[in-house]
Design an enzyme around this catalytic site. Structure first.
Site, short mmCIF file in Angstrom:
data_model
loop_
_atom_site.label_atom_id
_atom_site.label_comp_id
_atom_site.label_asym_id
_atom_site.label_seq_id
_atom_site.Cartn_x
_atom_site.Cartn_y
_atom_site.Cartn_z
N GLU B 120 -9.98 -2.40 -5.00
CA GLU B 120 -10.27 -3.85 -4.98
C GLU B 120 -10.78 -4.24 -3.60
O GLU B 120 -11.98 -4.25 -3.36
CB GLU B 120 -9.04 -4.64 -5.39
N MET B 121 -9.90 -4.48 -2.64
CA MET B 121 -10.37 -4.84 -1.30
C MET B 121 -10.26 -3.66 -0.33
O MET B 121 -10.85 -3.66 0.75
CB MET B 121 -9.60 -6.01 -0.74
#
Lengths: 830, 302
Positions: B120-121
């Protein structure tokens, strides 16, 4: 920096002050008490807070149970979801470190258990939610189906039976597995016979529902195994116990602290009262110190002056400003040796008190004496300084010197006295012994001083002593010490150039000095002295011996005719033994009948017939031989023997008169010498009368012969006494007329019958023009006043002729007759 | 006969009768700290949270379009594809747990996930904090938090912002509040079906879902790759249990289900009726229920 140091010192000195410490302890205890009280409140607040949380957990748990009991009912899960969230939030409030601090770490375990059990319950609830939701919708389908179904009677019946079983399950009636399995099979067989969709879903839903209901029932059972309630209860109990225990402890502790603080408050107040009292005392002490006559000096440990009182300022002349910070050595006079200060410092350095006398000097250099005591001041065993208390004893010391001076000096003459002499001669002898030199002691006694005192009074006598002392002092060497030994006795101590020749010269000089004529209050006084000399070491090794021997030598001078000096020599002592024993022998002379009497005739110059006899005493002692009355009469007077001797003489005269009268037809009376001392005896006349009565004579048979000089002393009294004798019938004869100082006035008052012209005039009747004139005057006065005149000491025919020619009535002397014993006299004039 | 029917009717009615099944969303959020909200708002839109400054929260939670990304699976850092459908951020605060498998109990816990998730990040917190401290965030954090930038404070700010992301005033909410004209007749019928068919037994509460787990595929195997809650608890009983998602703004958040297998509401409603409720999905019923679902779109945050 200095300020900071001062402040720090001030603070530390306060802190050391016991009362301040007690106050601090009191404050600390009070703070502790307040703190503890706050702790109690805090703890109570906390307890209430946590109890509320536990309460909430308990309520939530009840809500959970309520929720779980709503079996097979449509429920909006938001409520229970919120409850779970709330439970979690409250749980996290308990999990904080503070909570464990407030109670016990042991609760952590319970809390962990609580979390585990809550987790179980939470899982159970979640599962319950899931199954309940499915079951509710399935049941809803099944009931809707049953409500709407249009099937054959048989099928209908069967379906109804199944639904009825489901209803039983739904309301909680237990069914065995067989019945349920049978129902599911029944529905399945119906669906298989009539394969309609709705039947298929009915079968699926029934199958699902029965399964779910059983699961839900199982979950309900599981609830019992979850100990959430019990754990909550347990935690609640534990924190309550912990709280009660802690509160109890805190309360006890705070009461103890409170009591302690009260105790310290009391101690502080007590100490403070003492402090105030001390402060008051201190003011008094300070006042006392300020105004004390004692000099008070306080120094610091380095001996710099930090305090002086008024007395210090008064005594030293320094102002406070001048001496503060100075060392007291500024007062040193330098008259005390360094050892004195060293000894003092040794004591002080040992922390001991020192006391002693200082000789200091004041601001103006004047020396003064101080009696001082110095005490080191210790506080908490640290040397703080020194306290010196001193008293100015200068006056005392000077007074003492004066007293010593007085004690050692004769007030009259200003000469050193006997006491001083004793001290000084001892020292002189010691010094002489060390130096191996000689010392001479001249013992001087004025001749006839007693007569001067008697005749002219003590005033004149004193002035004479004073004058002679002055003369001696002024004319002797400074090194020669002159002392007034007592009365008319002086000693001269010579320590320099002591040899016979020198001493001889000094003795001669002293005699000359004494002999020099002297006029005191218009009285021409001639004086002489007898001197005895002893020498150290030959005449004695100690003062007593030397003085005794000088005295013996002086006595020898006296006996030898006065107005001379004599050296002491050893045999001299033996020779003079008898003389010295005169006094002793004299007192026994009367008892031993050592006295005898002789008579010297007084004869008429006209017809040479004996007119009267003068009785003269003679003393002959076995040991010392014949002693002249000139010597022993004064001694007898001094010893008081004169009264008895006088009575003895008078009695002899009375007894002998009758015998003598029988042979000497012209004899008028016998004259007896009476001294002034006798005359003053009140019993004299009575005694004489008694004797006369015994011997059967009358006063006209007797004459009282008294010297002019002794008459003149106490003249008023004597006039009275002689008048009594005269009126009784006694003849009064004045002896030695012309040598005294009688005024005409007295001659008129005195009841005189006869006047004796002194031998000294007769002796020089041919050579002394003055004396001849004097005799003529006496004769002239006697004619006028009806006195009969008697010339003494006629030794030649020429003297007798002249006196007869001048008109003297009677004569006496060796030319006519020497004094003769009664027997001899009777023989000669038979 | 009638008697029995009446009893059943009572049962049916009793099941849902007193249920206050759905409650409207409050019109305003009042329980937040505005400073934190504004900081969280900034962070939400800032790709600084990702390792290489490319992915922001808003990338997958597009606020102008339902709070999700309208993809079957989200695209993370370096174009990596996730394996689960991104749930909407709108009204997430009303969910009893976050993520499909409920692994985060709160918004804050949720916020940790994407930042450190490698697909995701792809960032980690020490690195993120370092980066933030070099930026103007340093002052902003210091202004809000005493201890400045910390892991907790970062997620706290984001969560605080997310609390404000609600969608009030949907037509259905208005209806619930008493505006009887807010729904048309078809929608009203749809709502009745929603209740009678049993949808409401799982989709209830303020968020119309989001307050329980349910098994995926009750009556028929739903063929899910994900094992749902089991992934978190490892409890066999939890296999295929997923968090029941919210139906608010459902029309805006296709594709549907955790694996985004349906693109249309028709499809997913039919699937639900058959697999989850064990009923035949009539076309007319599905149509009406979808009409009702459309009334659940609320006012989006700008």
């Amino acid at each position: 920096m200095i300020n900071m140091k001062n402040i720090r010192e001030t603070i530390s000195s306060y802190i050391k002050e016991p009362s301040f410490i007690f106050f601090l302890v009191f404050l600390a205890s009070l703070v502790a008490f307040i703190y503890k009280t706050m702790q109690i409140e805090n703890m109570t607040n906390n307890y209430v807070k946590y109890d509320k949380i536990i309460d909430r957990l308990s309520i939530l748990d009840n809500d959970f149970d309520m929720f779980l009991s709503q079996k097979l009912t449509f429920v909006n899960y938001d409520d229970v979801t919120n409850d779970i969230k709330q439970f979690r939030v409250n749980l996290s409030l308990l999990e904080k470190a503070k909570f464990f601090n407030h109670y016990s770490k042991k609760i952590k375990k319970d809390l962990d258990n609580l979390k585990i059990e809550f987790g179980k319950k939470n899982d159970l609830i979640e599962r319950y939610k899931s199954y309940n939701a499915t079951t509710v919708s399935s049941l809803s389908y099944i009931f809707s189906f049953a409500q709407a179904m249009k099937y054959k009677k048989e099928t209908y019946k069967e379906i109804n039976g199944v639904i009825f079983d489901l209803t039983k399950l739904f309301i909680g009636i237990k069914l065995n597995d067989k019945t349920i399995d049978g129902d599911i099979r029944d529905i399945n067989s119906i669906y298989k016979k009539d394969s309609k969709d709705d039947l298929k879903y009915l079968w699926l839903n029934v199958k699902q529902t029965t399964k779910n209901i059983l699961i839900l029932n199982e979950l309900n059972k599981d609830i019992k195994y979850i100990k959430l309630k019990k754990i909550i209860k347990q935690i609640r109990y534990k924190i309550e116990q912990s709280y009660k225990k802690k509160i109890n402890n805190l309360e006890i502790l705070s009461i103890i602290i409170f009591i302690i603080s009260i105790i310290f408050l009391f101690i502080f107040v007590y100490k403070y009262i003492i402090f105030l009292r001390n402060a008051k005392d201190l003011v008094s002490f300070r006042y006392a110190v300020e105004n004390s006559d004692n000099i008070v000096v306080i120094t610091d440990a380095d001996r710099n002056i930090t305090y002086v009182n008024e007395a210090f300022i008064k005594n030293t002349g320094y102002t406070k400003e001048e001496v503060l910070g100075e060392n007291p050595r500024i007062l040193k006079s330098g008259l005390l040796p360094q050892e004195f200060y060293d000894e003092m410092n040794v004591l002080l350095d040992q922390g001991k008190k020192w006391s002693g006398d200082f000789i200091n000097k004041n601001k103006y250099g004047k020396i003064y004496y101080e009696k001082a005591s110095i005490t080191p001041i210790y506080k908490y065993s640290k040397l703080m300084g020194y306290l010196s208390i001193k008293l100015n004893i200068t006056d005392y010391i000077e007074q003492e010197k004066r007293v010593i001076h007085l004690a050692q000096h004769d007030q009259l003459t200003g000469l050193k006295n006997r006491r001083a002499m004793e001290i000084e001669v001892e020292q002189n002898l010691k010094d002489a012994k060390v130096a191996g030199v000689r010392v001479a002691i001249l013992f001087l006694d004025l001749d006839n001083f007693k007569n001067i005192n008697d005749l002219l009074g003590h005033n004149i006598g004193d002035l004479l002593l004073k004058s002679i002392a002055k003369r001696l002092k002024n004319n002797l060497d400074e090194s020669d010490s002159i002392y007034r030994f007592g009365g008319d006795e002086f000693t001269i101590v010579i320590t320099k150039n002591v040899n016979e020749k020198n001493i001889l010269m000094i003795a001669k000089r002293v005699i000359n000095l004494v002999n020099k004529p002297l006029i005191i209050k218009n009285n021409d006084i001639s004086s002489s002295a007898s001197i005895g000399i002893s020498l150290y070491p030959e005449d004695g090794e100690d003062m007593t011996t030397l003085l005794k021997n000088a005295d013996i030598a002086m006595y020898s001078s006296k006996i030898s005719g006065k107005n001379r000096y004599k050296f002491y020599y050893e045999n001299f002592s033996q020779e003079l033994k008898k003389s010295i024993n005169i006094e002793h022998e004299l007192s026994n002379a009367l008892k031993n009948s050592e006295f005898s009497v002789v008579y010297q005739p007084k004869y008429s110059l006209k017809n040479k017939k004996i007119f009267a006899l003068e009785l003269l005493i003679r003393w002959n002692n076995e040991k010392i031989g014949t002693v002249s009355p000139d010597i022993f009469i004064p001694i007898a007077e001094n010893l008081g023997l004169i009264y008895d001797i006088g009575k003895y003489v008078f009695a002899e005269a009375c007894r002998d008169f009758k015998d003598l009268k029988q042979n000497l037809t012209d004899l008028k009376h016998i004259s007896v010498n009476v001294s002034a001392i006798q005359l003053n005896d009140k019993n004299l006349k009575k005694d004489f009368e008694k004797i006369m009565e015994e011997e059967k004579v009358t006063p006209k048979d007797l004459a009282i012969e008294i010297t002019e000089t002794s008459l003149m002393r106490n003249i008023e009294e004597n006039v009275k006494i002689l008048n009594e004798f005269s009126s009784a019938g006694f003849t009064i004869c004045m002896d030695d007329f012309g040598t005294g100082y009688s005024s005409l006035n007295y001659l008129v008052q005195l009841p005189i019958n006869n006047i004796k012209i002194d031998k000294t005039f007769v002796d020089v009747i041919f050579s002394g023009k003055k004396e001849l004139e004097m005799i003529k005057s006496i004769i002239s006065i006697s004619d006028n006043l009806d006195f009969l005149t008697i010339a003494e000491g006629i030794e030649t025919q020429e003297q007798e002729d002249l006196l007869k020619h001048l008109g003297v009535d009677f004569g006496q002397g060796f030319y006519f007759s020497k004094p003769l014993p009664k027997k001899e006299l009777l023989t000669r004039y038979k | 006969m009638l008697m029995k029917k009446a009893i059943f009717s009572i049962f049916v009615v009793s099941i849902f009768l007193f249920a206050d099944g759905i409650t409207p969303i409050p019109l305003k959020v009042t329980d937040v700290n505005p400073k934190k909200v504004s900081l969280g708002h900034k962070l939400f839109f800032d790709p600084i949270l990702s390792r290489n400054d490319t992915v922001a929260c808003v990338n997958c939670h597009i606020l102008s379009d339902g709070g999700d990304d309208n993809r079957r699976f989200s695209i993370g850092i370096d174009g990596q594809l996730g394996n689960i459908n991104s749930p909407t951020v709108y009204n997430a605060r009303y969910n009893f747990a976050q993520f499909w498998n409920g692994r985060a109990k709160s918004l804050k816990e949720q916020a940790f996930g994407p930042i450190e998730n490698p697909i995701e990040m792809g960032n980690n917190f020490p690195n993120l904090i370092k980066t933030l401290k070099k930026s103007s965030y340093k002052q902003e954090f210091n202004a809000v938090y005493k201890d400045g930038i910390t892991k907790q404070n970062i997620v706290d700010a984001i969560a605080e912002y997310e609390k404000t992301l609600i969608t009030p005033n949907s037509p259905f909410d208005k209806y619930l509040r008493g505006d009887k004209d807010a729904l048309n007749s078809v929608q009203k019928e749809g709502y009745e079906l929603f209740k009678s068919k049993g949808c409401i037994s799982c989709h209830n509460g303020i968020n119309i879902g989001g307050n329980l787990y349910a098994k995926f595929g009750v009556f028929e195997d739903a063929k899910s790759k994900s094992l749902g809650r089991y992934e978190v608890t490892k409890n066999k009983l939890d296999k295929y249990f997923f968090k029941v998602p919210t139906l608010r703004n459902i029309a805006r958040t296709s594709p549907y289900l955790h694996d985004g297998r349906y693109n249309t509401l028709d499809g997913v409603v039919r699937f639900m009726l058959e697999h989850q409720l064990g009923r035949k999905a009539k076309k007319s019923d599905v149509h009406k229920i979808v009409a009702f679902l459309l009334s659940l779109n609320g006012k989006l945050t700008k």
